[in-house]
Design a protein around this motif. Structure first.
Motif, short mmCIF file in Angstrom:
data_model
loop_
_atom_site.label_atom_id
_atom_site.label_comp_id
_atom_site.label_asym_id
_atom_site.label_seq_id
_atom_site.Cartn_x
_atom_site.Cartn_y
_atom_site.Cartn_z
N ALA A 402 0.84 -1.23 -0.05
CA ALA A 402 -0.14 0.07 -0.05
C ALA A 402 0.91 0.97 -0.08
O ALA A 402 1.79 1.36 0.79
N LEU A 403 0.48 2.29 -0.68
CA LEU A 403 1.48 3.63 -0.98
C LEU A 403 0.40 4.74 -0.83
O LEU A 403 -0.89 4.51 -1.13
N ALA A 404 0.83 5.62 -0.49
CA ALA A 404 -0.12 6.88 -0.23
C ALA A 404 0.87 8.20 -0.31
O ALA A 404 1.99 8.26 0.16
N ALA A 405 0.38 9.24 -1.05
CA ALA A 405 1.11 10.37 -1.24
C ALA A 405 0.01 11.32 -0.64
O ALA A 405 -0.93 11.57 -1.19
N THR A 406 0.41 12.36 0.46
CA THR A 406 -0.48 13.11 1.29
C THR A 406 0.26 14.71 0.98
O THR A 406 1.29 14.93 1.06
N TYR A 407 -0.67 15.69 0.85
CA TYR A 407 -0.66 17.10 0.87
C TYR A 407 -1.73 17.63 2.00
O TYR A 407 -2.93 17.32 1.96
N VAL A 408 -0.83 18.25 2.89
CA VAL A 408 -1.94 19.19 3.85
C VAL A 408 -1.48 20.53 3.84
O VAL A 408 -0.54 21.01 3.95
N HIS A 409 -2.52 21.50 3.58
CA HIS A 409 -2.32 22.80 3.45
C HIS A 409 -3.07 23.41 4.99
O HIS A 409 -4.23 23.19 5.21
N GLY A 410 -2.25 24.04 5.82
CA GLY A 410 -2.82 24.39 7.07
C GLY A 410 -2.71 25.89 7.30
O GLY A 410 -1.63 26.47 6.88
N TYR A 411 -3.45 26.37 8.34
CA TYR A 411 -3.23 27.94 8.94
C TYR A 411 -3.59 27.56 10.29
O TYR A 411 -4.42 27.00 10.71
N SER A 412 -2.70 28.48 11.00
CA SER A 412 -2.94 28.27 12.32
C SER A 412 -2.48 29.74 13.05
O SER A 412 -1.48 30.06 12.77
N ALA A 413 -3.33 30.06 13.83
CA ALA A 413 -2.73 31.16 14.94
C ALA A 413 -2.75 31.01 16.22
O ALA A 413 -2.12 31.83 17.11
N SER A 414 -2.61 29.70 16.31
CA SER A 414 -2.43 29.36 17.94
C SER A 414 -0.93 29.18 18.19
O SER A 414 -0.90 28.78 19.37
N GLY A 415 -0.36 29.17 17.09
CA GLY A 415 1.31 28.90 17.50
C GLY A 415 1.86 27.43 17.37
O GLY A 415 2.93 27.33 17.83
N VAL A 416 1.01 26.48 17.01
CA VAL A 416 1.72 25.10 16.98
C VAL A 416 1.30 24.56 15.84
O VAL A 416 0.07 24.53 15.24
#
Length: 581
Positions: A402-416
């Motif tokens: 099993a293979l997977a290619a992942t992309y995550v775009h995030g935004y955070s103002a909480s500092g972590v």
């Protein structure tokens, strides 16, 4: 068998047919104390005396004993004796069977068109078949077709009733008793659509090495989760999970006895526990259902990317998301990319292709989770607050790769960065060093003021199972973080590989070894530490005591804590006991 019964079989084709009938369809037990195994629903092992189990047992028994000879789910009614492949016109009982089919219709066969009339039968089996034919005769009388029933057959059936009165009374008494139990259980059961799945974790743990070992003590920690799983259609599931715990991660120290501010070595049962005082709270409220070929995931609270996306880390990842199984640490359990963001939102899994082609075993996953979705204030809410959007392409080759290619775009103002959308274990994050997690510059770190930042993360994962006794899995992730202020931008890396030996020593046991680098970031001025890679080594052995109890001893070895090789290595030893019910 008495002479009366033998003579009855000779003179009455109806009785003879009844005898042959029960040889194929009788389901009665040889004595009234025979126990029936409870049905297993949704793959959960039953615990003795649970109401749902008793209810299901009762229903099974009622179906078994009150519908003797008429089990359409395993036998099929026939309209002609020629439908039986193992009954020939030259057979001695052929005419009797033909008479029973044409005159009374109380003959049933197996789905493969066989009758199996040569099988031996007990008195209870004969009584069950006789009871079925008596019901059929009564039905014919009630529907004004009594002319099909001869006086001779009625007399013979009457004598047989007398001969087998004890067995018939036993069968009917058991049915009455089971029906009464069914009514009582249905009136008092918790729910017809919901089952309770629980897990309790007891863990004894300690850490050794330098100042870290001197400033921490041996602890006995716990976490409990009760998951109410509700299904409305049989294909969907609503998770309403209650959680409580008192676990917290160890404080890693540098050689000057100052806190390093890292989540390295954090264990799975130490995250997502609220205030850590065993206060009960709802930590997951999600709903999953199929819509056409797609699987839809909705999270109202406590949603995580690993709940709907393929993690590709078998035997290390706890697919129940409870922290009581799999690897000990948050790092070894799953790629850190799945811990960016969380909360409430929606996700979709859609298969690609219909098999046979290059995309035949592929699927695409897309999800959006917001950690402040419930807050109507400015710069918060479902779309204006912290969020993480995931896209993943899954590909498998048979059942081995099993293979997977992942992309995550995030935004955070909480500092972590790696906070799972909830309160983390150390400084608000669940995995990795402080350099890889803090969103902001050195000035913000000194004052505790974070900078709103966006991130683009890329990851690949793979799982390979060369045999049923060996599994190899691993991941690599890269994170590019961009802040709104000067000096806020940075990059972070993480990678790891694990080898698992399922059923090692005993079926259900797992021996696992994992090694890699927790999320780290180099060349961040003012963050302390050196450009040393914080390696993580972990080994555990899950020993299955029973279907509901497992004991997992394990060791976590951390080198260069806080990305500084001048700091002493830390070694965490844990004995985790997991109870499932």
């Amino acid at each position: 068998m008495s002479n009366l019964l033998w003579k009855s079989l000779v003179v009455s084709p109806a009785v003879l047919g009844a005898t042959l009938l029960v040889s194929a369809t009788a389901m009665a037990a040889p004595n009234p104390t025979t126990k029936v195994s409870p049905a297993k629903q949704l793959g959960v092992t039953e615990v003795a005396q649970q109401p749902e189990v008793l209810a299901q047992t009762t229903i099974d028994q009622v179906n078994r004993y009150s519908n003797e000879g008429n089990q359409n789910n395993s036998q099929s009614q026939v309209t002609s004796v020629s439908q039986f492949s193992d009954v020939q016109p030259t057979d001695w009982a052929f005419q009797a069977l033909q008479s029973l089919v044409e005159r009374y219709g109380c003959i049933a066969g197996y789905p493969n068109s066989t009758y199996r009339g040569n099988r031996a039968l007990t008195r209870y089996e004969f009584a069950a078949g006789l009871n079925a034919c008596l019901d059929r005769v009564n039905e014919l009388i009630a529907t004004a077709t009594a002319d099909l029933v001869t006086k001779q057959d009625l007399a013979t059936l009457q004598r047989l009733q007398e001969e087998f009165s004890a067995e018939l009374a036993t069968l009917r008494g058991r049915v009455d008793s089971l029906e009464a139990r069914t009514a009582e259980l249905e009136a008092n059961q918790f729910s017809t659509t919901t089952k309770l799945v629980g897990e309790a974790v007891f863990a004894v743990s300690d850490v050794f090495g330098g100042e870290t070992g001197d400033n921490n003590n041996t602890v006995f920690q716990d976490r409990v989760r009760l998951d109410l799983q509700t299904s409305f259609t049989g294909r969907d599931v609503l998770h309403t999970r209650l959680a409580a715990g008192n676990a917290q991660a160890f404080s890693l120290r540098d050689n000057a006895n100052n806190p390093i501010g890292t989540a390295e070595g954090t264990q799975t049962f130490q995250v997502g526990i609220g205030d850590g005082n065993n206060s009960v709270r709802i930590d997951r409220l999600t709903y999953e259902a199929p819509i056409g070929p797609a699987q839809v995931y909705l999270a109202a609270s406590g949603g995580r990317h690993s709940q709907y996306a393929a993690v590709n880390n078998p035997y290390f990842f706890d697919n129940t998301d409870d922290g009581g199984n799999g690897a000990l640490s948050t790092f070894a359990s799953e790629s850190p990319i799945y811990r960016i963001g969380g909360g409430a939102g929606i996700a979709l899994n859609l298969p690609l292709g219909k098999g046979g082609g290059i995309l035949g075993n592929s699927s695409i996953t897309a999800g959006y989770l917001a950690s402040q979705a419930n807050n109507p204030g400015l710069s918060t809410g479902l779309t204006n607050g912290d969020y993480a959007a995931l896209g993943q392409l899954n590909f498998s080759v048979g059942d081995r790769l099993a293979l997977a290619a992942t992309y995550v775009h995030g935004y955070s103002a909480s500092g972590v960065l790696f906070d799972s959308g909830t309160d983390g274990a150390t400084g608000g994050f669940d995995v990795g060093t402080g350099q890889a997690n803090f969103l902001g510059n050195a000035a913000g770190l000194a004052t505790g003021t974070a900078t709103p930042s966006s991130s683009n993360s890329y990851g690949v994962s793979a799982a390979f199972r060369p045999s049923d006794k060996l599994s190899i899995s691993g991941f690599v992730s890269y994170h590019d973080v961009t802040g709104v202020g000067a000096g806020d931008d940075y990059e972070a890396w993480s990678y790891g590989v694990g080898v698992a030996l399922p059923d090692f020593g005993k079926k259900g046991n797992v021996l696992g070894v994992f090694a890699g680098a927790e999320p780290y970031s180099f060349n961040r001025p003012g963050f302390g530490g050196n450009n040393d890679i914080p390696y993580h080594f972990e080994g555990f052995y899950k020993y299955r005591v029973s279907d509901n109890i497992s004991v997992t001893p394990g060791v976590i070895w951390l080198t260069s804590p806080g990305q500084n090789s001048d700091n002493d290595d830390a070694i965490i030893g844990t004995l985790r006991t997991t109870f499932t019910f």
